[in-house]
Write a protein that holds these residues in place. Structure first.
Motif, short mmCIF file in Angstrom:
data_model
loop_
_atom_site.label_atom_id
_atom_site.label_comp_id
_atom_site.label_asym_id
_atom_site.label_seq_id
_atom_site.Cartn_x
_atom_site.Cartn_y
_atom_site.Cartn_z
N GLY A 37 49.79 -24.71 -14.55
CA GLY A 37 49.85 -24.99 -15.99
C GLY A 37 49.35 -23.80 -16.80
N ASN A 38 48.25 -23.19 -16.36
CA ASN A 38 47.75 -21.99 -17.05
C ASN A 38 48.79 -20.88 -16.98
OD1 ASN A 38 44.78 -22.71 -15.28
ND2 ASN A 38 45.06 -23.11 -17.46
N LEU A 39 49.41 -20.74 -15.79
CA LEU A 39 50.39 -19.67 -15.63
C LEU A 39 51.59 -19.87 -16.54
CD1 LEU A 39 50.44 -19.00 -11.78
CD2 LEU A 39 49.26 -17.72 -13.56
N LEU A 40 52.01 -21.13 -16.70
CA LEU A 40 53.14 -21.38 -17.60
C LEU A 40 52.78 -20.94 -19.03
CD1 LEU A 40 55.95 -22.54 -18.18
CD2 LEU A 40 54.86 -24.75 -18.62
N SER A 41 51.57 -21.30 -19.47
CA SER A 41 51.16 -20.90 -20.83
C SER A 41 51.11 -19.38 -20.96
CB SER A 41 49.78 -21.47 -21.17
OG SER A 41 49.86 -22.86 -21.23
N MET A 42 50.60 -18.71 -19.92
CA MET A 42 50.52 -17.24 -19.97
C MET A 42 51.92 -16.62 -19.98
SD MET A 42 47.23 -16.51 -19.80
CE MET A 42 45.88 -17.65 -19.65
N LEU A 43 52.81 -17.19 -19.17
CA LEU A 43 54.18 -16.66 -19.11
C LEU A 43 54.86 -16.83 -20.48
CD1 LEU A 43 56.59 -15.52 -17.44
CD2 LEU A 43 57.20 -17.89 -16.90
N LEU A 44 54.70 -17.98 -21.11
CA LEU A 44 55.33 -18.20 -22.41
C LEU A 44 54.75 -17.25 -23.46
CD1 LEU A 44 55.68 -22.11 -22.56
CD2 LEU A 44 57.41 -20.42 -21.93
N ALA A 45 53.41 -17.07 -23.42
CA ALA A 45 52.79 -16.16 -24.39
C ALA A 45 53.32 -14.74 -24.21
CB ALA A 45 51.27 -16.19 -24.23
N TRP A 46 53.44 -14.34 -22.96
CA TRP A 46 53.92 -12.98 -22.65
C TRP A 46 55.38 -12.80 -23.04
CZ3 TRP A 46 57.47 -10.68 -19.24
CH2 TRP A 46 57.27 -9.32 -18.98
N LEU A 47 56.22 -13.78 -22.70
CA LEU A 47 57.65 -13.67 -23.04
C LEU A 47 57.84 -13.68 -24.56
CD1 LEU A 47 59.24 -16.05 -20.37
CD2 LEU A 47 59.46 -13.55 -20.50
N ASP A 48 57.08 -14.51 -25.25
CA ASP A 48 57.19 -14.59 -26.70
C ASP A 48 56.94 -13.22 -27.33
OD1 ASP A 48 56.99 -16.38 -29.31
OD2 ASP A 48 55.24 -15.06 -29.35
N ILE A 49 55.85 -12.56 -26.88
CA ILE A 49 55.49 -11.29 -27.55
C ILE A 49 56.39 -10.15 -27.06
CG2 ILE A 49 53.63 -10.32 -26.07
CD1 ILE A 49 53.50 -10.84 -29.87
N ARG A 50 56.77 -10.17 -25.78
CA ARG A 50 57.65 -9.10 -25.29
C ARG A 50 59.04 -9.22 -25.91
NH1 ARG A 50 53.77 -6.01 -24.65
NH2 ARG A 50 52.65 -5.96 -22.69
N ALA A 51 59.50 -10.46 -26.13
CA ALA A 51 60.83 -10.64 -26.75
C ALA A 51 60.81 -10.14 -28.20
CB ALA A 51 61.23 -12.11 -26.71
N LEU A 52 59.62 -10.14 -28.81
CA LEU A 52 59.51 -9.64 -30.19
C LEU A 52 59.20 -8.15 -30.23
CD1 LEU A 52 57.37 -12.59 -31.66
CD2 LEU A 52 59.73 -12.01 -32.31
N GLY A 53 59.04 -7.55 -29.06
CA GLY A 53 58.70 -6.12 -29.00
C GLY A 53 57.27 -5.86 -29.46
N GLY A 305 59.99 -9.70 -16.11
CA GLY A 305 60.68 -8.83 -17.04
C GLY A 305 62.15 -9.22 -17.26
N GLU A 306 62.75 -9.80 -16.23
CA GLU A 306 64.16 -10.20 -16.36
C GLU A 306 64.33 -11.41 -17.28
OE1 GLU A 306 66.39 -10.41 -12.50
OE2 GLU A 306 64.44 -9.84 -11.71
N LEU A 307 63.24 -12.09 -17.56
CA LEU A 307 63.33 -13.29 -18.40
C LEU A 307 63.27 -12.97 -19.90
CD1 LEU A 307 60.92 -15.64 -16.40
CD2 LEU A 307 63.42 -15.84 -16.56
N ILE A 308 62.87 -11.74 -20.22
CA ILE A 308 62.65 -11.43 -21.65
C ILE A 308 63.92 -11.66 -22.46
CG2 ILE A 308 62.00 -9.63 -23.31
CD1 ILE A 308 60.25 -8.39 -21.08
N SER A 309 65.04 -11.18 -21.95
CA SER A 309 66.28 -11.31 -22.73
C SER A 309 66.79 -12.76 -22.75
CB SER A 309 67.35 -10.38 -22.18
OG SER A 309 67.62 -10.75 -20.84
N LEU A 310 66.29 -13.58 -21.80
CA LEU A 310 66.73 -14.99 -21.75
C LEU A 310 65.83 -15.90 -22.58
CD1 LEU A 310 67.27 -15.36 -17.87
CD2 LEU A 310 69.01 -14.95 -19.62
N PHE A 311 64.72 -15.34 -23.06
CA PHE A 311 63.70 -16.20 -23.67
C PHE A 311 64.11 -16.69 -25.06
CE2 PHE A 311 59.94 -16.90 -26.31
CZ PHE A 311 59.33 -17.89 -25.56
N SER A 312 63.96 -18.00 -25.24
CA SER A 312 64.14 -18.58 -26.58
C SER A 312 63.37 -19.89 -26.61
CB SER A 312 65.63 -18.85 -26.83
OG SER A 312 65.75 -19.80 -27.87
N TRP A 313 62.63 -20.11 -27.68
CA TRP A 313 61.88 -21.37 -27.81
C TRP A 313 62.82 -22.57 -27.84
CZ3 TRP A 313 56.99 -22.21 -26.76
CH2 TRP A 313 56.11 -21.14 -26.81
#
Ligand code: GLU
Length: 330
Positions: A37-53, A305-313
Motif C-alpha cells: 500500500g505504501n509502495l502504491l502511494s509512492m509510485l503514484l506520487a512519483w508518476l504524478d510529478i514525473r508526468a508533469l516534468g 519509467g515506462e509508466l510515465i507516458s501511460l500515467f493519468s489520474w
C-alpha cells in the motif's frame, strides 16, 4: 543530491519565480517497513510529478522519536531506489528529516501564537499519537476543549500543580474546502469536524499537522499525492498554510490497497517489501502495482519509467483496491 539551506517557512522558495516548478514529495514515516500500500502511494506520487516534468523531494517524517528508527529510514530509501523511484533532493541530507527541522516548526508555532490562535490544553488524554499522520482509527479530538476558555488564573494554578500542557490551535467555525485532484471537492467545518487540534505535544514534540504544513510550504511543494485516508487532513493543512502566509499545494489523494481486514498496515508481514523483495523483481512488483491501479491491462513486468507516458489520474479508481482474492502470481 544537493545540500540546501533551511528555508524560511514564511517565505516559500519558489514564490517569485516566473514559472512554477511542480514539486512533489515522498513523505514516509520510518516507523516500520513499507508494504504494498505504501509502495502504491509512492509510485503514484512519483508518476504524478514525473508526468508533469517536476521535481521530487524526499522528506523523512521522523517527528516522533519513540516511533522512528534509522534502520527503517534506510530501508524506506532503499526500497524506493530498488523500485526505480528517484528523487531530486532530500534524504539523507539532514535538513530533510523532520527531527532536524524543529527550529522551523518553532518559528511557525510562534507566528500562530502571535495571531492569538494557540492555547495550552491541560486535559488531553490523546496526545501520544499527535506526531503521527492520523490514519483511520487514530484520530483523536475533543470538540469544544474546555481549555480554550481557561482564565489566566486557572492556567497559573494548573502550571503550579506541575501539569505540562499540549498546545491546540483555535479552529474557525467556517467551511474549509479543498479541491482534490482525484476525489473532487472536500469540505469540512474545522471547528465542528476536527475540533481544535493539537499542534504541539506536552513533551515538546510538534504534531504531524503542523510539521507537514510547514514543510510542504517551506519546501515549495505544489503537489501532495498520498493515500486518501489523509484526505481528511487536507483542509486543516491548507488552513494552517494560509494562516502562515502561504499558498496551499494541490492535493491529489489515491486509492488504498485493502485486505479482508481493511487497510494494509506495516504489521502485515507478507506484503512487506522485505518479504516481497525476496520473491520478485522490481519490474514484477511495479507491474502488479500498475495493474491494480488501472494503468496497465495485465500484471506484466514493467519499469517505473515506462509508466510515465501511460500515467493519468482518469485511469485510477477512486474505490479502494482489494486484495481479497490474493495476489496475482508475480
Ligand atoms: N508521514 C505520513 C505517513 O507516513 C504521510 C504524511 C503525508 O503524506 O502527508 O503516513
Amino acid at each position: 543530491m544537493r545540500a540546501s539551506p533551511l528555508p524560511n517557512p514564511l517565505q516559500p522558495r519558489y514564490n517569485n519565480l516566473m514559472e512554477t516548478i511542480e514539486t512533489g514529495r515522498f513523505a514516509p514515516s520510518p516507523s516500520g517497513y513499507m508494504h504494498m500500500g505504501n509502495l502504491l502511494s509512492m509510485l503514484l506520487a512519483w508518476l504524478d510529478i514525473r508526468a508533469l516534468g517536476g521535481r521530487m523531494i524526499f522528506r523523512m517524517e521522523d517527528l516522533d522519536p519513540a516511533r522512528s528508527k534509522p534502520e527503517y529510514a534506510r530501508a524506506l530509501a532503499d526500497d524506493l531506489r530498488w523500485l526505480g523511484l528517484d528523487w531530486d533532493e532530500g534524504w539523507p541530507e539532514p535538513s530533510y528529516s523532520q527531527s532536524r527541522r524543529t527550529a522551523l516548526y518553532e518559528e511557525a508555532f510562534h507566528t500562530l501564537e502571535r495571531q492569538g490562535l494557540v492555547y495550552p490544553c491541560y486535559c488531553s488524554r490523546a496526545q501520544r499519537l499527535a506526531a503521527s499522520a492520523p490514519h483511520p482509527g487514530e484520530e483523536h479530538w475533543e470538540p469544544g476543549c474546555p481549555c480554550r476558555h481557561l482564565t489566566a488564573a486557572q492556567k497559573a494554578e494548573l502550571e503550579m500543580s506541575g501539569r505540562r500542557p499540549a498546545w491546540r490551535i483555535k479552529t474557525p467555525d467556517q467551511i474549509m474546502t479543498v479541491t482534490d485532484g482525484h476525489y473532487g471537492t472536500f469540505s469540512q467545518n474545522l471547528q465542528k469536524d476536527t475540533g481544535d487540534f493539537i499542534i504541539r505535544r506536552a513533551d515538546g514534540v510538534f504534531a504531524y499537522q503542523l510539521a507537514v504544513s510547514v514543510d510542504d510550504m517551506a519546501m515549495g511543494v505544489t503537489r501532495v499525492v498520498r493515500g486518501h485516508d489523509l484526505l481528511s487532513s487536507a483542509p486543516r493543512q491548507a488552513w494552517l498554510i494560509r494562516a502562515l502566509g502561504g499558498v496551499p499545494p494541490s492535493y491529489c489523494h489515491g486509492p488504498l490497497l485493502v485486505s479482508q481486514e481493511g487497510k494494509l498496515s506495516k504489521r502485515l508481514g507478507s506484503l512487506s517489501t522485505q518479504v516481497l523483495r525476496q520473491t520478485c523483481s522490481p519490474e514484477a512488483l511495479t507491474g502488479l502495482l500498475a495493474y491494480t491501479a488501472g494503468l496497465i491491462p495485465k500484471p506484466e513486468p514493467v519499469a517505473a519509467g515506462e509508466l510515465i507516458s501511460l500515467f493519468s489520474w482518469d485511469k485510477i479508481p477512486c474505490r479502494d483496491i482489494s486484495f481479497e482474492a490474493g495476489l496475482p502470481a508475480l
